[in-house]
Design an enzyme around this catalytic site. Structure first.
Site, PDB file in Angstrom:
ATOM      1  N   ARG A 179       0.839  -1.253   0.236  1.00  0.00           N
ATOM      2  CA  ARG A 179       0.258   0.101  -0.276  1.00  0.00           C
ATOM      3  C   ARG A 179       0.571   1.150   0.311  1.00  0.00           C
ATOM      4  O   ARG A 179       0.599   1.953  -0.606  1.00  0.00           O
ATOM      5  CB  ARG A 179      -0.902   0.120   1.297  1.00  0.00           C
ATOM      6  CG  ARG A 179      -1.643   0.756   1.586  1.00  0.00           C
ATOM      7  CD  ARG A 179      -2.430   1.440   2.686  1.00  0.00           C
ATOM      8  NE  ARG A 179      -3.321   0.144   2.943  1.00  0.00           N
ATOM      9  CZ  ARG A 179      -4.228  -0.746   2.863  1.00  0.00           C
ATOM     10  NH1 ARG A 179      -4.887   0.289   2.475  1.00  0.00           N
ATOM     11  NH2 ARG A 179      -4.660  -1.909   2.668  1.00  0.00           N
ATOM     12  N   THR A 180       1.735   1.139   1.075  1.00  0.00           N
ATOM     13  CA  THR A 180       2.549   2.580   0.687  1.00  0.00           C
ATOM     14  C   THR A 180       3.554   2.931   0.217  1.00  0.00           C
ATOM     15  O   THR A 180       3.950   3.735  -0.926  1.00  0.00           O
ATOM     16  CB  THR A 180       3.189   2.388   1.892  1.00  0.00           C
ATOM     17  OG1 THR A 180       2.539   2.794   3.346  1.00  0.00           O
ATOM     18  CG2 THR A 180       4.487   3.452   2.595  1.00  0.00           C
TER      19      THR A 180
ATOM     20  N   LYS B 258      24.584 -11.727   3.490  1.00  0.00           N
ATOM     21  CA  LYS B 258      23.397 -11.149   4.680  1.00  0.00           C
ATOM     22  C   LYS B 258      24.444 -10.417   5.230  1.00  0.00           C
ATOM     23  O   LYS B 258      25.210 -10.504   5.931  1.00  0.00           O
ATOM     24  CB  LYS B 258      23.033 -12.238   5.310  1.00  0.00           C
ATOM     25  CG  LYS B 258      22.184 -13.421   4.537  1.00  0.00           C
ATOM     26  CD  LYS B 258      21.712 -14.448   4.890  1.00  0.00           C
ATOM     27  CE  LYS B 258      20.866 -15.094   4.234  1.00  0.00           C
ATOM     28  NZ  LYS B 258      19.215 -16.196   5.347  1.00  0.00           N
TER      29      LYS B 258
ATOM     30  N   ARG C 195      11.620   2.290   3.708  1.00  0.00           N
ATOM     31  CA  ARG C 195      11.185   1.515   5.150  1.00  0.00           C
ATOM     32  C   ARG C 195      11.661   0.537   5.887  1.00  0.00           C
ATOM     33  O   ARG C 195      12.259  -0.075   4.875  1.00  0.00           O
ATOM     34  CB  ARG C 195       9.597   0.645   4.576  1.00  0.00           C
ATOM     35  CG  ARG C 195       8.317  -0.386   5.127  1.00  0.00           C
ATOM     36  CD  ARG C 195       7.813   0.937   5.964  1.00  0.00           C
ATOM     37  NE  ARG C 195       6.853  -0.355   6.320  1.00  0.00           N
ATOM     38  CZ  ARG C 195       5.736   0.665   6.660  1.00  0.00           C
ATOM     39  NH1 ARG C 195       4.900   1.321   5.760  1.00  0.00           N
ATOM     40  NH2 ARG C 195       4.538  -0.649   6.657  1.00  0.00           N
TER      41      ARG C 195
ATOM     42  N   HIS D  76       6.732   7.624  10.925  1.00  0.00           N
ATOM     43  CA  HIS D  76       6.051   7.452  10.020  1.00  0.00           C
ATOM     44  C   HIS D  76       5.521   7.863   8.900  1.00  0.00           C
ATOM     45  O   HIS D  76       4.355   8.530   8.954  1.00  0.00           O
ATOM     46  CB  HIS D  76       4.884   6.206   9.944  1.00  0.00           C
ATOM     47  CG  HIS D  76       4.918   5.750   8.581  1.00  0.00           C
ATOM     48  ND1 HIS D  76       4.928   6.327   7.196  1.00  0.00           N
ATOM     49  CD2 HIS D  76       3.135   4.720   8.008  1.00  0.00           C
ATOM     50  CE1 HIS D  76       4.718   5.637   6.264  1.00  0.00           C
ATOM     51  NE2 HIS D  76       3.409   4.437   6.532  1.00  0.00           N
TER      52      HIS D  76
END
Lengths: 319, 319, 319
Positions: free
Chosen positions: A52-53, A82, A103, A131
């Site tokens: 969504r974001t 990693k 994010r 946010h």
């Protein structure tokens, strides 16, 4: 370089400017778009998925004629090892993109990124941190729907202890005059003391309440959030609490005619679909406003960066 | 608003129009593209991965100078909760994009999406439901390769009980004149009664057969599909059935000189690579046609929407 | 059709041309971009994730105003079956895109793809095979930073047995005059005999060494790579080896003033962040150069293809 790391970085005047820019962006988006960011690239770097974001930011960039490189799987940024540092990833992406939307699951990640980035960083949520674009679109929606924020009565409803959005919104509302806040929550997830202390310092009037219907008829803004099941000792108690905070048409009928209902979405039963058609149900308009706010922020960051680069180039020539 | 939910929504005249548009789209794509959808955004919302279909739609949108926001992981549409309703997701994406291409695992999902969407929805396959752009590109390929569909003999080969593509193609062929259909399948996966009843009602001649070589020399179109292993009681029986329906050069040599072989792809051994160079092997051309059909559908949906919006704006001015 | 499958395909003259093109691409990228590939589509087909390489190619394509369709999950190219042949996937994508960037886990995959592709293929790494754009950007960085490659002293440090990048770089350096190579590795992962044989044939001087500090002060280029833990019988021995090859400020202070440190990235401790600010730390500039080299290659492949198509069209007209 201009980064968007926290909603706090905007003072009242800057908020007004941003909201005017968002208005213009809406006009642009609805009238064939604008070439403002043609040739610019946005990197959507998501260390956890939030389609969504991500879609909202990508749509904003494309409405400005910009391009997008994108991953929701940034933990796999390299197949080789990693644990490359965030700093190294950001440095490298700074040479691929003109702006980075980040994010991350760790609080403070956006700030760390901004310290090494060669391009503007926009925080799209960093764990339990900030946010900011969500807070800004919430505030923008209130102003757009109701004309002004000064003097409004705003209820925030749901799990107020852990809800990042309601904390941010509380802090932001304190920048306005004569706002009254109603915190409506089950007893086991009240608004934290630090938020109340912040409002006390700034002389913001607020009330705590457990009964939604005592305030729903009084307020101009009803900001709903999810009640999170895992906060309750038993499923039974959860259902009792969650059931108390369900907006149905009956509650909406008791609200002021010009009041609005907001929700950061996704919803999980707190607002019944029967309410969606009511003019006061503003949560889908709120999601739409997210695109305009993000357009305004992207445009601002990138134009500011362009100006800096032009000035540097000029200084080089004049040297 | 114009949605593409089912191949059935197109009558014969509309199919002819669509195929003419697809011809023009091919011309456009091969001659530097077109700016027809510049500034428009397509959301590819895939609840299950299908990179092939997604790429075909995205390529179509880009050939029209449009932009794309995309996920193959739409079940993770929100990181916050599982189980946001499809309706809520569609409403929100309607404010991010100008058209939504939806792939979903549940039959009827596309129709549900269209009921709440603020923008056109194109069904890119909904479970055991419809996959209309596949049917349309199949039909378009037949017409393009053979000049006309009326009067053709078409064999469909493979697992005909569960094959969504062959059911749809059967229904679509019934819109044309004097088509003869040959259903070639193992005995345990015949064409369903409902398909036969449909053809009976419309007076379409058809035959059922288990032996491919009895019909391969007779037909104008040989539409191959996969035999699915899990339909058979034992691996041995599967191999026996699957082995009967393998197109090799010998079979192709026995076909009419102007016949064509189609396959929705991916293939899994039903057509040997030795056949790929034969002019009758049309399955890769068929995949290419998918881009032109999707360009035509995207252009149609979005231009129709633009017209609607312009008329609304005009009505507003005249009020 | 022009494919980029191996760094070996470039002779000295072509390398010089490529590097000049990359210089021009940098100029373009920094001055508002170029419309060179407007309307063209690049497919990023990654059978294993490598967000860094994918982003670099996508950024390059977008800086040229091209569009991108993209997957890091190409093994799921079809939801219907596992195991569609690479050849079939490539044939289909040839009708979706104008150039294919392929990352695959199997050696030789890029060559197989090129044999059936209808569009240019660029190898973005095929297993233990080649990763030509990495080699080219390494070489380009050396030339750009130091003005020329002839006559340089180059040390390669780390696990030299399995390191694909150092093998490729060794082969490429052999195309230049009077280069001296120092191979610095733990005793259990030396440079392979076949690389040494190659250099012997071409008269390239090289030395093998286990002690980094013996050569770090002598060389013009220090090419660092990771020591891979799984090569060592015990964690203790690994730490001993890995610890020997850590670039800190002290080592850098002992290097020539105009020497450079390179690393293909990601790093995992071989170069301390304290070194990042030193002008000799060229590894982030190296990553940036990757975009310019990839812009040059994309432009070359697609312009060459356009020319071929134009000539075909002309021949058709003249027939």
């Amino acid at each position: 370089m201009y980064h968007v790391l926290s909603a706090h970085q905007f003072d009242r005047i800057q908020l007004d400017q941003l909201f005017r820019m968002a208005d213009i962006m809406e006009y642009n988006a609805k009238n064939g778009g604008t070439n403002l960011l043609q040739g610019k690239i946005m990197a959507a770097l998501f260390f956890e998925p939030s389609t969504r974001t991500r879609f909202s930011f990508e749509s904003a960039m494309m409405r400005l004629s910009g391009s997008v490189i994108s991953t929701e799987n940034a933990t796999q940024f390299s197949s080789a090892i990693k644990g490359e540092t965030l700093e190294d990833s950001i440095r490298v992406i700074s040479s691929y993109a003109d702006v980075i939307v980040l994010r991350h699951n760790e609080e403070g990640a956006a700030k760390r990124a901004a310290q090494v980035a060669g391009v503007p960083v926009i925080n799209a949520g960093d764990g339990s941190g900030e946010h900011p674009t969500q807070s800004l679109l919430d505030l923008y929606t209130i102003q757009k729907e109701l004309g002004a924020i000064d003097g409004l009565k705003v209820a925030m409803v749901g799990d107020l202890t852990y809800g990042r959005t309601v904390h941010s919104l509380s802090y932001m509302l304190a920048k306005y005059e004569k706002v009254t806040v109603y915190f409506v929550s089950p007893e086991n997830c009240p608004i934290p003391e630090k938020v109340k202390a912040y409002l006390d310092e700034r002389g913001v009037t607020y009330f705590e309440e457990t009964d939604l219907e005592k305030v729903s008829g009084e307020v101009d803004v009803l900001y709903m959030t999810r009640i999170q099941k895992e906060r309750f000792p038993s499923g039974e108690e959860y259902l009792k609490a969650a059931g108390k905070y369900v907006i149905n048409q009956e509650i909406v009928d008791g609200m002021k005619p010009n009041a609005i209902i907001l929700h950061p979405l996704p919803r999980a039963g707190e607002i019944l679909p029967e309410v969606d058609g009511d003019a006061r149900a503003a949560y889908f308009r709120q999601a739409t406003n997210g695109v305009y706010i993000r357009m305004a922020l992207l445009a601002y960051c990138l134009k500011e960066q362009q100006l800096e680069r032009d000035l540097e180039a000029l200084a080089e020539v004049l040297k």
